[in-house]
Design a protein around this motif. Structure first.
Motif, PDB file in Angstrom:
ATOM      1  N   MET A  60       0.912  -1.086  -0.426  1.00  0.00           N
ATOM      2  CA  MET A  60       0.166  -0.124   0.095  1.00  0.00           C
ATOM      3  C   MET A  60       1.118   1.375  -0.087  1.00  0.00           C
ATOM      4  O   MET A  60       0.797   2.667  -0.443  1.00  0.00           O
ATOM      5  CB  MET A  60      -0.991  -0.078   1.325  1.00  0.00           C
ATOM      6  N   ALA A  61       1.857   1.117   1.014  1.00  0.00           N
ATOM      7  CA  ALA A  61       2.606   2.940   1.292  1.00  0.00           C
ATOM      8  C   ALA A  61       3.280   2.804  -0.769  1.00  0.00           C
ATOM      9  O   ALA A  61       3.387   3.982  -0.765  1.00  0.00           O
ATOM     10  CB  ALA A  61       3.803   2.073   1.662  1.00  0.00           C
ATOM     11  N   SER A  62       4.280   1.178  -1.246  1.00  0.00           N
ATOM     12  CA  SER A  62       4.600   2.079  -2.865  1.00  0.00           C
ATOM     13  C   SER A  62       3.406   2.114  -3.474  1.00  0.00           C
ATOM     14  O   SER A  62       4.000   3.357  -4.508  1.00  0.00           O
ATOM     15  CB  SER A  62       5.296   0.660  -2.261  1.00  0.00           C
ATOM     16  N   LEU A  63       3.061   1.562  -3.440  1.00  0.00           N
ATOM     17  CA  LEU A  63       1.664   2.374  -4.524  1.00  0.00           C
ATOM     18  C   LEU A  63       1.021   3.564  -4.068  1.00  0.00           C
ATOM     19  O   LEU A  63       0.884   4.221  -4.891  1.00  0.00           O
ATOM     20  CB  LEU A  63      -0.038   1.393  -4.666  1.00  0.00           C
ATOM     21  N   ALA A  64       0.897   4.376  -2.762  1.00  0.00           N
ATOM     22  CA  ALA A  64       0.816   5.727  -2.861  1.00  0.00           C
ATOM     23  C   ALA A  64       1.437   6.150  -3.502  1.00  0.00           C
ATOM     24  O   ALA A  64       2.211   6.829  -3.960  1.00  0.00           O
ATOM     25  CB  ALA A  64       0.699   5.540  -1.082  1.00  0.00           C
ATOM     26  N   VAL A  65       3.126   6.273  -2.882  1.00  0.00           N
ATOM     27  CA  VAL A  65       4.210   6.749  -3.283  1.00  0.00           C
ATOM     28  C   VAL A  65       4.623   7.165  -4.355  1.00  0.00           C
ATOM     29  O   VAL A  65       4.828   8.354  -4.979  1.00  0.00           O
ATOM     30  CB  VAL A  65       5.854   6.208  -2.820  1.00  0.00           C
TER      31      VAL A  65
END
Length: 114
Positions: A60-65
């Motif tokens: 989720m964090a990488s997709l958000a970035v």
């Protein structure tokens, strides 16, 4: 090992406890609806188990970035391809967040019942 015998008083107390448990309807209902675990619980959590738990959060964090970077690039350049790429990544991010929340809610609901 030798056989251990209960005294008369201990047998009476045990019989009273069993009788009270037999009359406890909520307990009987809970015991009837309890599902056995499909596999035994691990004795100690492995490092791989911790990594598996963190994997959805890292995804989720990488997709958000990536979505944020695509948003900034799409706004600065005005490229339709970047706008569509941002839209696709944003939808994937929202689906990942929804999946994590649903899993967490099911786990909490399962813990509340048991």
């Amino acid at each position: 090992m030798g056989e251990v015998r209960l005294s008369e008083h201990e047998r009476r107390v045990l019989a009273e406890m069993e009788e009270r448990l037999d009359r406890d309807e909520p307990l009987a209902r809970r015991l009837r609806t309890t599902r056995p675990r499909s596999r035994p619980l691990p004795s100690s959590p492995s490092p791989a188990a911790g990594a598996r738990r963190r994997l959805p959060a890292l995804g989720m964090a990488s997709l958000a970035v990536v979505a944020l970077v695509l948003l900034v690039l799409a706004v600065t350049t005005g490229s339709p391809a970047l706008v569509w790429a941002f839209a696709a990544v944003w939808i994937l991010t929202l689906l990942a967040v929804l999946g994590v929340f649903v899993r967490r809610a099911r786990r909490r609901a399962g813990r509340g019942r048991g």
